[in-house]
Scaffold this motif. Structure first.
Motif, PDB file in Angstrom:
ATOM      1  N   VAL A 133       0.854  -1.191   0.000  1.00 43.57           N
ATOM      2  CA  VAL A 133       0.000   0.000   0.000  1.00 43.57           C
ATOM      3  C   VAL A 133       0.885   1.234   0.000  1.00 43.57           C
ATOM      4  O   VAL A 133       1.985   1.224   0.554  1.00 43.57           O
ATOM      5  CB  VAL A 133      -0.911   0.014   1.257  1.00 43.57           C
ATOM      6  CG1 VAL A 133      -1.748   1.268   1.339  1.00 43.57           C
ATOM      7  CG2 VAL A 133      -1.788  -1.205   1.286  1.00 43.57           C
ATOM      8  N   CYS A 134       0.392   2.292  -0.601  1.00 49.45           N
ATOM      9  CA  CYS A 134       1.062   3.592  -0.541  1.00 49.45           C
ATOM     10  C   CYS A 134       1.426   3.873   0.919  1.00 49.45           C
ATOM     11  O   CYS A 134       0.665   3.567   1.824  1.00 49.45           O
ATOM     12  CB  CYS A 134       0.108   4.649  -1.084  1.00 49.45           C
ATOM     13  SG  CYS A 134       0.622   6.330  -0.787  1.00 49.45           S
ATOM     14  N   CYS A 184      -3.166   6.847   3.560  1.00 52.38           N
ATOM     15  CA  CYS A 184      -3.369   5.418   3.304  1.00 52.38           C
ATOM     16  C   CYS A 184      -3.102   4.591   4.557  1.00 52.38           C
ATOM     17  O   CYS A 184      -3.819   3.635   4.845  1.00 52.38           O
ATOM     18  CB  CYS A 184      -2.500   4.959   2.136  1.00 52.38           C
ATOM     19  SG  CYS A 184      -3.093   5.589   0.540  1.00 52.38           S
ATOM     20  N   LYS A 202      -5.858  -0.318  -1.368  1.00 51.90           N
ATOM     21  CA  LYS A 202      -5.157  -0.343  -2.660  1.00 51.90           C
ATOM     22  C   LYS A 202      -6.130  -0.197  -3.826  1.00 51.90           C
ATOM     23  O   LYS A 202      -5.805   0.415  -4.830  1.00 51.90           O
ATOM     24  CB  LYS A 202      -4.388  -1.652  -2.848  1.00 51.90           C
ATOM     25  CG  LYS A 202      -3.078  -1.695  -2.126  1.00 51.90           C
ATOM     26  CD  LYS A 202      -2.229  -2.866  -2.570  1.00 51.90           C
ATOM     27  CE  LYS A 202      -2.796  -4.173  -2.090  1.00 51.90           C
ATOM     28  NZ  LYS A 202      -1.879  -5.304  -2.239  1.00 51.90           N
ATOM     29  N   MET A 250       6.138   3.559  -3.078  1.00 51.30           N
ATOM     30  CA  MET A 250       5.747   2.219  -2.610  1.00 51.30           C
ATOM     31  C   MET A 250       6.903   1.315  -2.550  1.00 51.30           C
ATOM     32  O   MET A 250       7.920   1.236  -2.641  1.00 51.30           O
ATOM     33  CB  MET A 250       4.698   1.613  -3.513  1.00 51.30           C
ATOM     34  CG  MET A 250       3.339   2.147  -3.176  1.00 51.30           C
ATOM     35  SD  MET A 250       2.041   1.446  -4.213  1.00 51.30           S
ATOM     36  CE  MET A 250       2.189  -0.271  -3.947  1.00 51.30           C
TER      37      MET A 250
END
Length: 96
Positions: free
Chosen positions: A25-26, A31, A82, A96
């Motif tokens: 995930v970022c 996030c 995501k 990432m």
């Protein structure tokens, strides 16, 4: 004055930090917060007021199933985040 604390928040953050590279995930704060919030909504709260209560939760953390439940909730939450990113690419400064 007593403070009521959901120790599950600490545990989810701890495991998120451990496995965040594997989640894919970022890594921006938005996030991260989304993943942690979704994971916490899938897990039972672990509230405590006393140090004895905190110790009980810490001991419970040692159980394998407890760890598996937290990691599974984080993985499921990461999948949702995501596939439903809630920020513009330009808002994410972390790679990432």
């Amino acid at each position: 004055m007593y403070v009521i604390k959901n120790l599950m928040e600490e545990l989810v953050q701890k495991y998120y930090e451990k496995i965040n590279d594997e989640l894919g995930v970022c890594k921006c704060e938005k996030c991260k917060a989304d993943v942690m919030a979704l994971a916490l909504n899938r897990l039972p709260p672990r509230y405590c007021v006393t140090e004895d209560g905190k110790m009980f939760v810490k001991l419970k953390e040692l159980e394998i199933q407890f760890e598996v439940d937290i990691i599974a909730a984080l993985a499921a939450a990461a999948y949702v985040v995501k596939n439903n990113v809630r920020h513009e690419e330009r808002d994410c400064s972390d790679e990432m």
